[in-house]
Design an enzyme around this catalytic site. Structure first.
Site, PDB file in Angstrom:
ATOM      1  N   GLU A   1      13.081 -36.052  19.541  1.00 19.23           N
ATOM      2  CA  GLU A   1      11.737 -35.985  18.967  1.00 19.23           C
ATOM      3  C   GLU A   1      11.275 -34.558  18.710  1.00 19.23           C
ATOM      4  OE1 GLU A   1       7.354 -37.873  19.926  1.00 19.23           O
ATOM      5  OE2 GLU A   1       9.151 -39.011  20.262  1.00 19.23           O
TER       6      GLU A   1
ATOM      7  N   ASP B   1      10.973 -40.275  22.250  1.00 19.24           N
ATOM      8  CA  ASP B   1      10.233 -40.590  23.468  1.00 19.24           C
ATOM      9  C   ASP B   1      10.164 -42.100  23.679  1.00 19.24           C
ATOM     10  OD1 ASP B   1       9.845 -37.946  23.902  1.00 19.24           O
ATOM     11  OD2 ASP B   1       7.763 -37.895  23.255  1.00 19.24           O
TER      12      ASP B   1
ATOM     13  N   TYR C   1       8.351 -37.267  31.996  1.00 20.84           N
ATOM     14  CA  TYR C   1       7.526 -37.605  30.833  1.00 20.84           C
ATOM     15  C   TYR C   1       6.083 -37.846  31.276  1.00 20.84           C
ATOM     16  CZ  TYR C   1       6.406 -39.688  26.314  1.00 20.84           C
ATOM     17  OH  TYR C   1       5.864 -39.963  25.083  1.00 20.84           O
TER      18      TYR C   1
END
Length: 852
Positions: free
Chosen positions: A10, A117, A333
């Site tokens: 990403e 993600d 994350y």
């Protein structure tokens, strides 16, 4: 024979980390079509086959959802038409060339592995990548497109994801498409109507957009609801009887079991009753061990609340910092709903990373030595693990807010695997004249997790030893008066809790919605507690919605949309059916809202001043020849009271009259827009800016006007194409004595000869680069020309003499592109640099660029 595998992440930093881990640091890097997305290559194994890996990235969403060009004009398109308008996917930023980059790298590859993600937005980007790669891939049997699931940029997680590849989820991707379409159509329709209606009537709104959004508006509604509670609050007086007793050398203040008394006469009676006694009798004493439980594992919402309430960092900035820490490999994350570690999460391994940390290394070592405490059983949302540190770092390594967020995340993680705090709570009940009073003491037995989170520590408040039936002398009896107080304005932390409770936004978007209502001047953040105080505009909007259609501002408006979108994500409803149903519902609401807008307008009329009573006289209208008023509050605009017409002006700059010059097309007086001495400035006609005389143009200053006779136009003042974008460098005729060229599209500019008396364009072009030649008139006192000559004409980039004066910059950054010396010219009156007149090279300077 080896296979070719393309892997797409990403962000560039993630692709770099993935290639480094999978290649064991042996990958080679090169540039791709998109300069900001490097390509890493290495050889390895894929599904037991020899493979050549190509690893690159996108930069977030490849596409954005938008309306076709025919719906872009606010003036030509009625807002109601947007509900039935087609939408399309357009490249988010064509200058990045991401689409071409992906298609170029995909040519001839056999397999595609998607490292986006692991949330719904990431799933949506997966299919944007597929759209630009699959048509160019080779055809092989079996599955060709794979999805990697990971939660942190660490070797164990990346290797595990590579060993457990799956497939992308189209339903989740389509649910994001549905939300984007709904937000676009509903938000833009209401926003265009409200903005045009209210900015066209009132001058002191101080808001460029009077926006509406299915998430932002209910978020604003919470803030205004609390404001209303404060405004309608009626304070009440109360009284408390507060006796003090003694035991040995200790004074003990007792708490009345009746609490507060709202009748002063009754309170005085009770005080007199207590005063008639000289001793308090201990009725009974209880002691029991209590626990202050350790925190459950950290999710996004709790991080946002803690950062705002305890660190003083706003939600929007917190997410930016957390994202940066994640990309740099310091934390997992940061967008997760989970508050439970999975059974396979390596808690001990994560703690071991911190054994040598200068601040909490001893604490981590003690935890490992004594054994980790079982974390609280929270909620496992199945998306990502809770937010945890992935490696040790110091303040000098991270600095500023990066360190403060990292410090909290790490301490929270260590606390979550620590014992709970245990303390002994002693409660004594005492009787005075038939009235019961209480006193409580606390003694910490085990500090537990509070050692690593010292701000949560409980102070020891021991009671002296008390025995049932023991009399204690009363040293004083007070009647303390007080008054009930209204609640405070919502803090960001409290607002996030309400948004979570009512399903407004996601863990990833809550911070954005709060930031939006601040940016739109609907609320202001005040004080160290970061309280959200609604502005007059925010209050008028919410009250107006309640008068017309309360559902527009209630939290149910968003939760209903989210429920329907969830059905798409779970494969329980068709995309088209959900979108059509929701759009038609909002279309009917919009039609009713437009019919009843006067109900909201009554509130605006009572709060704001009309345009005619706002602003200062500035320039002359080209229609009625009367003076127009300049309103410098957002949105900046000119208003003609005679014609009752309003003309928008560029934002984020100053406006002044430009030498009383007039536009040759419509006779409006020109004004000069400027972003400051280091920014750019250009003249514009208020009418042409709002209603350009050329097809396909939405807003137009003189620096973009191609009218052949206007001396302020691009045709007369455009010098050469910009090196940073597709715009043109235009001579700023108002910039003297600090003369410069400004790009008419971006912030790139070129400083020319400083302190020259005058610089003007000519009708001649350079024979080498096709730039328009400039005529420089030097001051007689300090002319650099020989024999006191003052005039010189040449190409500012090819002419050695002029080029030596030039300096290019973009913002505060200095470029060397104009530093090179090429060619020369004669010095003296009438001298010419390298170039020739219109009879020579037939080149449009705005269309070509050679050697700039």
């Amino acid at each position: 024979m080896s296979v070719k595998v393309l892997m797409v992440a990403e962000k560039p930093s993630i692709s770099n980390s993935i290639s480094h881990i999978l290649s064991h640091g042996q990958s080679q890097s090169r540039r791709g079509v998109a300069n900001m997305c490097p390509v890493h290559e290495f050889n390895g194994k894929f599904q037991n086959k020899n493979a050549h890996f190509i690893v690159t990235s996108v930069v977030g969403h490849v596409y954005t959802t938008d309306f076709p060009p025919e719906y872009q004009s606010w003036d030509k398109t009625e807002p109601i038409a947007l509900f039935d308008a087609e939408t399309r996917k357009v490249e988010s930023d064509s200058k990045n060339r991401i689409c071409k980059h992906l298609s170029s790298e995909a040519k001839g590859v056999d397999y595609l592995v998607l490292w986006l993600d692991c949330d719904r937005e990431g799933e949506n980007i997966c299919f944007e990548v597929i759209e630009n790669t699959e048509p160019y891939m080779s055809r092989v049997s079996g599955q060709q497109i794979f999805r990697a699931k990971f939660s942190s940029i660490t070797a164990p997680d990346i290797l595990k994801a590579m060993a457990t590849l799956g497939a992308p989820n189209e339903n989740e991707a389509r649910s994001v498409d549905a939300r984007q379409i709904l937000d676009l159509k509903v938000g833009v329709a209401f926003t265009r109507f409200q903005t045009k209606y209210f900015t066209g009537k009132y001058g002191n709104l101080d808001a460029a957009l009077v926006s509406y959004g299915p998430c932002q508006t209910p978020t604003l509604g919470f803030c205004v609801h609390r404001h209303d509670q404060i405004q309608t609050f009626q304070p009440e007086n109360f009284w408390r009887v507060v006796p003090t007793v003694s035991k040995g050398h200790s004074s003990i203040v007792l708490e009345w079991d009746r609490g507060r008394m709202f009748d002063q006469g009754v309170a005085v009676t009770f005080k007199t009753l207590v005063e008639e006694n000289t001793r308090a009798v201990v009725e009974h004493v209880t002691a029991k061990e209590e626990r202050r439980p350790k925190p459950e594992p950290l999710n996004t919402v709790n991080l946002l609340k803690i950062a705002s309430s305890q660190l003083g960092i706003g939600p929007h900035h917190t997410m930016q910092v957390a994202e940066r820490l994640y990309l740099q490999g310091y934390i997992t994350y940061p967008r997760t709903e989970s508050t439970a570690y999975s059974p396979h999460f390596d808690l001990a391994g994560t703690v071991k990373e911190h054994r040598n940390h200068p601040l909490w290394g001893d604490y981590a070592s003690t935890l490992l030595q004594n054994g980790l405490s079982t974390p609280k059983a929270g909620h496992d949302a199945g998306d990502h693990p809770p937010i945890t540190p992935t490696r040790a770092a110091t303040e000098s390594e991270l600095g500023s807010d990066n360190w403060r967020i990292y410090d909290y995340v790490t301490r929270h993680f260590l606390a979550s695997v620590s014992p709970s705090c245990r303390y002994m709570k002693t409660t004594a009940k005492l009787s005075i004249g038939g009235e019961t009073f209480t006193v409580t003491g606390k003694t910490v037995k085990l500090a537990g997790y509070t050692r690593i989170m010292p701000w949560t520590e409980k102070d020891d408040k021991p009671l002296p030893e008390l025995v049932t039936g023991e009399p204690l002398p009363i040293t004083s009896v007070e009647l303390k008066a007080g008054q009930t107080s209204p609640p405070d304005n919502l803090s960001e932390s409290e607002l996030i809790s309400l948004m979570e409770k009512h399903g407004i936004g996601t863990d990833a978007s809550m911070a954005t919605h709060i930031n939006n209502i601040c940016e739109r001047n609907f609320v202001k953040v005040e004080g160290t507690a970061r309280r959200l105080v609604p502005t007059l505009l925010g209050i008028a909007l919410v009250h107006g919605y309640h008068k017309i259609d309360p559902e527009l501002v209630l939290p149910t408006v968003r939760s209903n949309i989210e429920q329907q979108v969830d059905l798409i994500a779970k494969g329980k409803a068709a995309f088209e059916a959900v979108v059509t149903h929701a759009i038609q519902n909002f279309k009917r609401k919009f039609e009713y809202f437009v019919r009843k807008i006067e109900s909201m307008d009554v509130l605006f009329e009572a709060t704001f001043s009309p345009l005619a009573a706002t602003g200062r006289v500035l320039s002359r209208c080209g229609k009625c020849r009367r003076m127009m008023k300049y309103i410098d509050l957002r949105p900046a605009r000119l208003h003609c009271a005679t014609c009752d017409e309003t003309y928008k002006l560029p934002a984020n700059g100053t406006i002044k009259l430009y030498k009383e010059l007039k536009c040759p097309l419509d006779d409006f007086e020109l004004v000069l827009f400027s972003t400051g001495s280091n920014g750019k400035s250009y003249s514009l006609c208020p009418y042409c800016y709002n209603f350009p005389p050329f097809e396909g143009v939405t807003k137009m200053g003189c620096n973009e006007c191609t009218h052949p006779t206007c001396k302020h136009s691009l045709t007369k003042n455009g010098v050469t194409p910009c090196v940073e974008c597709s715009g043109t460098l235009v001579l700023d005729a108002s910039s003297g004595p600090k003369w410069k060229l400004d790009c008419n599209k971006c912030n790139f500019q070129v400083k020319l000869v400083e302190n020259a008396h005058k610089i003007s364009t000519t009708d001649q072009y350079c024979e080498d680069c096709a730039s328009m030649l400039l005529k420089v008139d030097f001051n007689k006192k300090d002319t650099p020309l020989e024999n006191g000559e003052t005039e010189y004409t040449g190409c500012f980039q090819c002419d050695e003499f002029l080029n030596d004066f030039c300096q290019a910059r973009h913002g505060k950054m200095i470029h060397d592109k104009f530093r090179r010396r090429r060619g020369g010219g004669r010095r003296g009156r009438g001298g010419r640099g390298r170039g020739r007149g219109r009879g020579g090279k037939n080149v449009d300077p705005r269309m070509t660029f050679d050697g700039f």
